[in-house]
Design an enzyme around this catalytic site. Structure first.
Site, mmCIF file in Angstrom:
data_model
loop_
_atom_site.group_PDB
_atom_site.id
_atom_site.type_symbol
_atom_site.label_atom_id
_atom_site.label_comp_id
_atom_site.label_asym_id
_atom_site.label_seq_id
_atom_site.Cartn_x
_atom_site.Cartn_y
_atom_site.Cartn_z
ATOM 1 N N GLU A 37 0.826 -1.206 0.000
ATOM 2 C CA GLU A 37 0.000 0.000 0.000
ATOM 3 C C GLU A 37 0.864 1.261 0.000
ATOM 4 O O GLU A 37 0.536 2.247 -0.670
ATOM 5 C CB GLU A 37 -0.930 0.004 1.216
ATOM 6 C CG GLU A 37 -2.091 -0.962 1.113
ATOM 7 C CD GLU A 37 -3.019 -0.631 -0.043
ATOM 8 O OE1 GLU A 37 -3.383 0.543 -0.206
ATOM 9 O OE2 GLU A 37 -3.363 -1.552 -0.810
ATOM 10 N N CYS A 191 -12.546 1.626 -14.643
ATOM 11 C CA CYS A 191 -12.931 3.018 -14.389
ATOM 12 C C CYS A 191 -11.672 3.880 -14.323
ATOM 13 O O CYS A 191 -11.382 4.547 -13.325
ATOM 14 C CB CYS A 191 -13.736 3.124 -13.092
ATOM 15 S SG CYS A 191 -14.574 4.710 -12.887
ATOM 16 N N CYS A 201 -18.344 -2.256 -17.511
ATOM 17 C CA CYS A 201 -18.300 -2.012 -16.069
ATOM 18 C C CYS A 201 -19.473 -2.702 -15.395
ATOM 19 O O CYS A 201 -20.619 -2.555 -15.841
ATOM 20 C CB CYS A 201 -18.340 -0.512 -15.790
ATOM 21 S SG CYS A 201 -18.445 -0.114 -14.029
ATOM 22 N N CYS A 207 -24.411 4.160 -12.601
ATOM 23 C CA CYS A 207 -23.428 5.241 -12.571
ATOM 24 C C CYS A 207 -24.063 6.559 -13.015
ATOM 25 O O CYS A 207 -24.464 6.717 -14.178
ATOM 26 C CB CYS A 207 -22.244 4.898 -13.465
ATOM 27 S SG CYS A 207 -20.972 6.183 -13.509
#
Length: 355
Positions: A37, A191, A201, A207
């Protein structure tokens, strides 16, 4: 589309198409998730894979990272940029190692550690510990900003509050780790910032940005401003044994803790520096200028290659400045532009010697 419907469609897509074989997705534990991360902050996956593999091969546990010298940690980070991440990684490893190698189990405690913010803490706890914790990295911001047609730059505090509320509401109590991975995957593969693949998607039907024709406009961009330009002269100073002088930079600031070549505001300052140290230059050559861009300014630098006529001591100024042989440079943590510059010079220099 309700949060539950969103989650269901996302899980179906992730189970079929999600990435599950990235190095940090194998042998999952808090340490590996944390390292990945931190590396993935402002760095693309394709660039991180090699660095991650080399890093965990050398530092397989938080204890091994904690006991390592900062120089070696920075050397394994060299080229990834944003070196404060590596310094904070080392500091946090030492704190966790003092706690028997056990990472804190709450967002508040994790966020109190150097270099770990709320989103990174949430990712560690959800992926490695199975907790239901929201995240809001760059990919997730983009997905949620488009899905709910949230206007404005996500870095704005008011916009960030709104996105955190949405992220919290949509994070499931079950399969939280998979959900976190799926959201990051969705943003990274479908995306995307440019040329999003809306037609495939899994949550496209809900959306709002797509419905309103705002996919290209959302999320909003950071207000633009012209970056200032800073100009410096880099000194590549070689002694009679072809060793190069490198200086350790202060721990704080740009390239903190790394080794670099001496730098000067202008040629006169460079000459004065040499005179103060009684360096007699035998030959010098001005190399082509180059540019390195940071997030907040451009650095234009002109390298000067110079060779000393007189002998010098090996170590100066309390160890902050050291003469290094070519083979030793590869073991040091160097800023990316300096590393490229030295590789370019020494490669060409060695080729000339072999001709």
């Amino acid at each position: 589309m309700s949060p539950e419907q969103f989650q269901q469609k996302l899980f179906i897509w992730f189970d079929r198409h999600g990435r599950k074989d990235l190095p940090w997705q194998l042998d999952i534990n808090p340490y590996r998730v944390w390292v990945s991360e931190i590396m993935l902050q402002q760095t693309q996956v394709v660039s991180v894979i090699g660095y991650f593999n080399r890093f965990v091969a050398r530092f397989p546990t938080v204890q091994s990272l904690a006991s390592a010298e900062l120089d070696e940690v920075l050397q394994h980070w060299s080229g990834l940029g944003y070196y404060a991440r590596a310094r904070n990684l080392h500091k946090t490893a030492q704190i966790v190692a003092d706690n028997a190698g056990v990472f804190p189990q709450t967002v508040a405690e994790l966020s109190a550690l150097p270099g770990i913010g709320r989103s990174t803490a949430g990712a560690i706890l959800s992926i490695a510990c199975g907790q239901s914790q929201p995240i809001l990295d760059g990919n997730v911001k983009r997905v949620l900003a488009r899905f709910h047609a949230v206007h404005g730059w996500p870095g704005d505090s008011n916009v960030a509050v709104q996105l955190w509320q949405i992220s919290q509401r949509y994070t499931p109590t079950q399969r939280a780790g998979d959900y976190t991975q799926a959201m990051m995957d969705l943003g990274a593969t479908l995306c995307t910032r440019s040329k999003p693949l809306c037609d495939i998607c899994p949550v496209a039907e809900g959306c709002q940005a797509r419905q309103q024709g705002l996919v290209k406009q959302l999320p909003g961009s950071k207000p633009r401003k012209d970056l200032p330009v800073k100009q410096l002269h880099f000194l590549l100073l070689l002694d009679k044994e072809n060793r190069i002088l490198l200086e350790r930079r202060p721990q704080t600031g740009i390239w903190g803790g790394l080794w670099s070549v001496p730098e000067f505001a202008d040629p006169q300052a460079l000459q004065d520096w040499c005179l103060q140290r009684h360096y007699r230059i035998h030959a010098s050559q001005t190399l082509p200028g180059q540019r390195h861009s940071f997030s907040h300014y451009h650095l234009d630098y002109i390298p000067l290659l110079a060779k000393l006529e007189n002998p010098i001591n090996n170590v100066m100024e309390g160890g902050r400045a050291v003469w290094y042989k070519t083979v030793e440079i590869t073991t040091l943590g160097l800023p990316a532009p300096v590393k490229r510059l030295l590789q370019q010079y020494f490669t060409e220099d060695q080729n000339d010697e072999n001709d």
